[in-house]
Motif scaffolding. Structure first.
Motif, mmCIF file in Angstrom:
data_model
loop_
_atom_site.group_PDB
_atom_site.id
_atom_site.type_symbol
_atom_site.label_atom_id
_atom_site.label_comp_id
_atom_site.label_asym_id
_atom_site.label_seq_id
_atom_site.Cartn_x
_atom_site.Cartn_y
_atom_site.Cartn_z
ATOM 1 N N ARG A 65 0.818 -1.208 0.000
ATOM 2 C CA ARG A 65 0.000 0.000 0.000
ATOM 3 C C ARG A 65 0.857 1.266 0.000
ATOM 4 N NH1 ARG A 65 -3.597 -3.744 1.462
ATOM 5 N NH2 ARG A 65 -5.827 -3.267 1.485
ATOM 6 N N GLY A 66 2.171 1.099 -0.016
ATOM 7 C CA GLY A 66 3.065 2.243 -0.111
ATOM 8 C C GLY A 66 3.573 2.758 1.215
ATOM 9 N N ILE A 67 3.311 2.033 2.310
ATOM 10 C CA ILE A 67 3.806 2.457 3.617
ATOM 11 C C ILE A 67 5.300 2.141 3.674
ATOM 12 C CG2 ILE A 67 3.642 2.104 6.115
ATOM 13 C CD1 ILE A 67 0.682 1.407 5.676
ATOM 14 N N THR A 68 6.126 3.158 3.782
ATOM 15 C CA THR A 68 7.575 2.990 3.667
ATOM 16 C C THR A 68 8.288 2.941 5.011
ATOM 17 O OG1 THR A 68 7.893 5.388 3.505
ATOM 18 C CG2 THR A 68 7.578 4.175 1.448
ATOM 19 N N LYS A 69 7.646 3.463 6.062
ATOM 20 C CA LYS A 69 8.289 3.533 7.377
ATOM 21 C C LYS A 69 7.575 2.589 8.337
ATOM 22 C CE LYS A 69 7.388 7.862 7.211
ATOM 23 N NZ LYS A 69 7.216 9.316 7.423
ATOM 24 N N HIS A 70 8.368 1.877 9.128
ATOM 25 C CA HIS A 70 7.803 0.859 10.010
ATOM 26 C C HIS A 70 8.505 0.898 11.368
ATOM 27 C CE1 HIS A 70 5.659 -1.147 6.618
ATOM 28 N NE2 HIS A 70 6.642 -0.574 5.938
ATOM 29 N N LYS A 71 7.809 0.385 12.376
ATOM 30 C CA LYS A 71 8.312 0.390 13.740
ATOM 31 C C LYS A 71 8.287 -1.024 14.301
ATOM 32 C CE LYS A 71 7.297 2.701 18.200
ATOM 33 N NZ LYS A 71 6.361 3.661 18.857
ATOM 34 N N ALA A 72 9.295 -1.349 15.127
ATOM 35 C CA ALA A 72 9.407 -2.675 15.720
ATOM 36 C C ALA A 72 9.861 -2.545 17.163
ATOM 37 C CB ALA A 72 10.396 -3.532 14.927
ATOM 38 N N ALA A 73 9.704 -3.636 17.920
ATOM 39 C CA ALA A 73 10.143 -3.648 19.314
ATOM 40 C C ALA A 73 11.280 -4.629 19.554
ATOM 41 C CB ALA A 73 8.975 -3.990 20.242
ATOM 42 N N THR A 74 11.532 -5.534 18.609
ATOM 43 C CA THR A 74 12.597 -6.528 18.766
ATOM 44 C C THR A 74 13.375 -6.648 17.463
ATOM 45 O OG1 THR A 74 11.315 -8.449 17.978
ATOM 46 C CG2 THR A 74 11.079 -7.844 20.317
ATOM 47 N N PHE A 75 14.572 -7.224 17.561
ATOM 48 C CA PHE A 75 15.354 -7.451 16.345
ATOM 49 C C PHE A 75 14.662 -8.448 15.432
ATOM 50 C CE2 PHE A 75 19.015 -5.299 18.222
ATOM 51 C CZ PHE A 75 19.565 -4.704 17.095
ATOM 52 N N ALA A 76 13.977 -9.428 16.000
ATOM 53 C CA ALA A 76 13.246 -10.379 15.166
ATOM 54 C C ALA A 76 12.187 -9.657 14.339
ATOM 55 C CB ALA A 76 12.618 -11.466 16.035
ATOM 56 N N GLU A 77 11.468 -8.740 14.962
ATOM 57 C CA GLU A 77 10.479 -7.963 14.218
ATOM 58 C C GLU A 77 11.146 -7.092 13.166
ATOM 59 O OE1 GLU A 77 7.391 -7.620 18.034
ATOM 60 O OE2 GLU A 77 8.317 -5.816 17.188
ATOM 61 N N ALA A 78 12.272 -6.486 13.514
ATOM 62 C CA ALA A 78 12.983 -5.637 12.557
ATOM 63 C C ALA A 78 13.475 -6.455 11.366
ATOM 64 C CB ALA A 78 14.157 -4.943 13.242
ATOM 65 N N GLU A 79 13.932 -7.668 11.624
ATOM 66 C CA GLU A 79 14.381 -8.536 10.535
ATOM 67 C C GLU A 79 13.205 -8.980 9.676
ATOM 68 O OE1 GLU A 79 16.881 -12.696 9.799
ATOM 69 O OE2 GLU A 79 16.862 -11.761 11.785
ATOM 70 N N MET A 80 12.099 -9.324 10.309
ATOM 71 C CA MET A 80 10.903 -9.701 9.574
ATOM 72 C C MET A 80 10.448 -8.579 8.651
ATOM 73 S SD MET A 80 7.343 -9.063 9.696
ATOM 74 C CE MET A 80 7.007 -8.582 11.378
ATOM 75 N N LEU A 81 10.506 -7.335 9.130
ATOM 76 C CA LEU A 81 10.121 -6.199 8.300
ATOM 77 C C LEU A 81 11.043 -6.057 7.090
ATOM 78 C CD1 LEU A 81 9.330 -3.571 11.085
ATOM 79 C CD2 LEU A 81 7.681 -4.571 9.489
ATOM 80 N N ALA A 82 12.336 -6.228 7.309
ATOM 81 C CA ALA A 82 13.281 -6.134 6.196
ATOM 82 C C ALA A 82 13.000 -7.213 5.160
ATOM 83 C CB ALA A 82 14.712 -6.237 6.713
ATOM 84 N N GLN A 83 12.701 -8.411 5.631
ATOM 85 C CA GLN A 83 12.399 -9.510 4.713
ATOM 86 C C GLN A 83 11.110 -9.269 3.940
ATOM 87 O OE1 GLN A 83 12.436 -12.776 7.474
ATOM 88 N NE2 GLN A 83 14.653 -13.050 7.367
ATOM 89 N N ALA A 84 10.230 -8.442 4.517
ATOM 90 C CA ALA A 84 8.961 -8.124 3.854
ATOM 91 C C ALA A 84 9.088 -6.965 2.878
ATOM 92 C CB ALA A 84 7.898 -7.804 4.906
ATOM 93 N N GLY A 85 10.263 -6.370 2.795
ATOM 94 C CA GLY A 85 10.484 -5.297 1.833
ATOM 95 C C GLY A 85 10.508 -3.902 2.417
ATOM 96 N N ALA A 86 10.429 -3.791 3.742
ATOM 97 C CA ALA A 86 10.508 -2.469 4.361
ATOM 98 C C ALA A 86 11.913 -1.905 4.210
ATOM 99 C CB ALA A 86 10.125 -2.552 5.837
ATOM 100 N N LYS A 87 12.016 -0.618 3.946
ATOM 101 C CA LYS A 87 13.317 0.024 3.741
ATOM 102 C C LYS A 87 13.667 1.043 4.824
ATOM 103 C CE LYS A 87 14.151 -2.246 0.008
ATOM 104 N NZ LYS A 87 15.162 -3.341 0.059
ATOM 105 N N ASP A 88 12.757 1.276 5.758
ATOM 106 C CA ASP A 88 12.991 2.233 6.839
ATOM 107 C C ASP A 88 12.405 1.622 8.102
ATOM 108 O OD1 ASP A 88 12.972 4.314 8.691
ATOM 109 O OD2 ASP A 88 12.537 5.845 7.195
ATOM 110 N N VAL A 89 13.260 1.075 8.951
ATOM 111 C CA VAL A 89 12.824 0.317 10.124
ATOM 112 C C VAL A 89 13.324 0.989 11.396
ATOM 113 C CG1 VAL A 89 12.956 -1.889 11.345
ATOM 114 C CG2 VAL A 89 12.763 -1.854 8.839
ATOM 115 N N PHE A 90 12.408 1.309 12.261
ATOM 116 C CA PHE A 90 12.717 1.923 13.548
ATOM 117 C C PHE A 90 12.537 0.884 14.644
ATOM 118 C CE2 PHE A 90 10.858 4.986 16.943
ATOM 119 C CZ PHE A 90 12.038 4.933 17.679
#
Length: 383
Positions: free
Chosen positions: A72-97
């Motif tokens: 849907r074009g959401i480019t920025k994402h937020k996580a609470a753990t490294f596992a979540e941050a890695e999952m976001l990267a694998q899903a195509g997120a390019k800006d992970v907080f």
């Protein structure tokens, strides 16, 4: 939205229809895809556009949901753990907080993440002089860098610093440190969840406005504050009504929604519970009791006993006992239920409920169409 008990029969016949429930083991988490999509679209609408959003993945923890948001074009994402941050990267997120203060072994994991996903902008939080110094040396020695948000305490007294001299000096450290890039402020006021929207607005503004004065002071001293990441789901509509150049909105729970926020915050009526627990009757121990298999290993137990789920099809259910594998309710409708019968339970707190399950069964228009792994329920994937 939260559906009142007297709407229970209609609820189960409409958007929560499952044509073949016998294919689902119980207690089992069921995701209704159209409702997740509708909640996602509602989130974008409330925000006023995707560019203001940085949704938190701590509720869903699933690659497929993150991919839905990325699509849907959401480019920025937020996580609470490294596992979540890695999952976001694998899903195509390019800006992970990664909104978590980096301490101990996680300092080395920042370096590992930057090497594993060099095209992903990674940002973290910090509120301690020594830990930020250790982080700066680690990333600098590795020839990389990381963005850092100063963790501001908005009166919750959980993490962060109150605005003032200590916070100013720490932000100066971030600005000056080799390997650290100043990203702005993290301002999570999750304790502001008054039922009254007007009371919530007043409480949020009482902390927000001094923080803006602090932001302006730092910028006046030449320290950039590019972004301010604010709030969760209850605070989301309040921040969405504000127009500040740096504001980023980070709702999380609303993607699935639950009975807790549905009851507590009626202004969140644009969201509907999208992930429920399918549970079956396992015993009829007395004439007015029905025992279901949705124990504390299947649904979050942080709400008080007796309130952990809503059973729309049993409007008078009194939850009198819950153990690891059982939920016992008393109801005048007990004779309508027999062992093997199933129903859907709406969790009061969906976030830890999701983390109790390895997979969700995905239902679309009544049909079971997939199973999705709750991959980031683990604390470690590869990084």
């Amino acid at each position: 939205m939260f559906v009142p008990p007297n709407e229970g029969a209609r609820l189960m016949e409409d958007c929560y229809r499952i044509d073949d429930p016998n294919r689902i083991l119980s207690p089992g988490l069921v995701l209704f895809r159209e409702l997740v999509e509708a909640n996602t679209d509602a989130m974008i609408e409330v925000a006023g556009g995707i560019e203001r959003l940085r949704p938190h993945c701590k509720t869903h923890k699933m690659r497929e949901v993150a991919e839905m948001q990325v699509a849907r074009g959401i480019t920025k994402h937020k996580a609470a753990t490294f596992a979540e941050a890695e999952m976001l990267a694998q899903a195509g997120a390019k800006d992970v907080f990664l909104a978590y203060n980096i301490v101990g072994p996680n300092i080395a994991r920042v370096v590992a993440y930057r090497k594993a996903f060099p095209d992903v902008r990674l940002s973290v939080t910090g509120d301690d002089v020594t830990c930020l110094d250790q982080l700066a040396r680690a990333v600098s020695d590795a020839g990389t860098d990381v963005d850092v948000f100063l963790d501001i305490d908005p009166g919750r007294n959980r993490t962060g610093l109150r605005v003032g001299e200590r916070a100013r000096l720490l932000y100066r450290q971030i600005v000056d440190a080799k390997g650290l890039n100043p990203a702005g402020f993290h301002f999570y006021d999750g304790h502001q969840h008054h039922s009254s929207l007007e009371q919530r607005k007043a409480a949020i503004r009482s902390e927000w406005e001094p923080m803006l004065v602090f932001r302006n002071t730092l910028e006046g001293e030449g320290m950039p504050v590019p972004a301010i990441v604010c709030g969760g789901t209850p605070q989301f509509p309040v921040y969405a009504s504000l127009r500040d150049r740096a504001l980023e909105l980070s709702p999380g729970t609303c993607i699935f929604h639950d009975a807790g926020y549905g009851e507590k915050c009626p202004d969140l009526e644009m969201f509907r519970p999208a992930v429920l627990v399918l549970t079956r009757v396992m015993s009829r121990p007395t004439e007015n009791r029905v025992t279901f298999d949705v124990g504390t290993k299947a649904v979050a137990s942080d709400p008080p006993m007796g309130t952990r789920v809503v059973l729309p099809e049993i409007p008078d259910a009194e939850q009198v006992l819950q153990n690891e594998e059982h939920l016992v309710v008393e109801t005048a409708l007990a004779d309508e239920w027999k062992p093997g019968d199933h129903t859907l339970a709406i969790p009061r707190h969906i976030c830890p409920t999701v983390a109790l399950h390895r997979q969700v069964t995905v239902v679309s228009e009544g049909q079971i169409v997939d199973e999705w792994d709750v991959v980031a329920r683990d604390r470690l994937l590869t990084v």
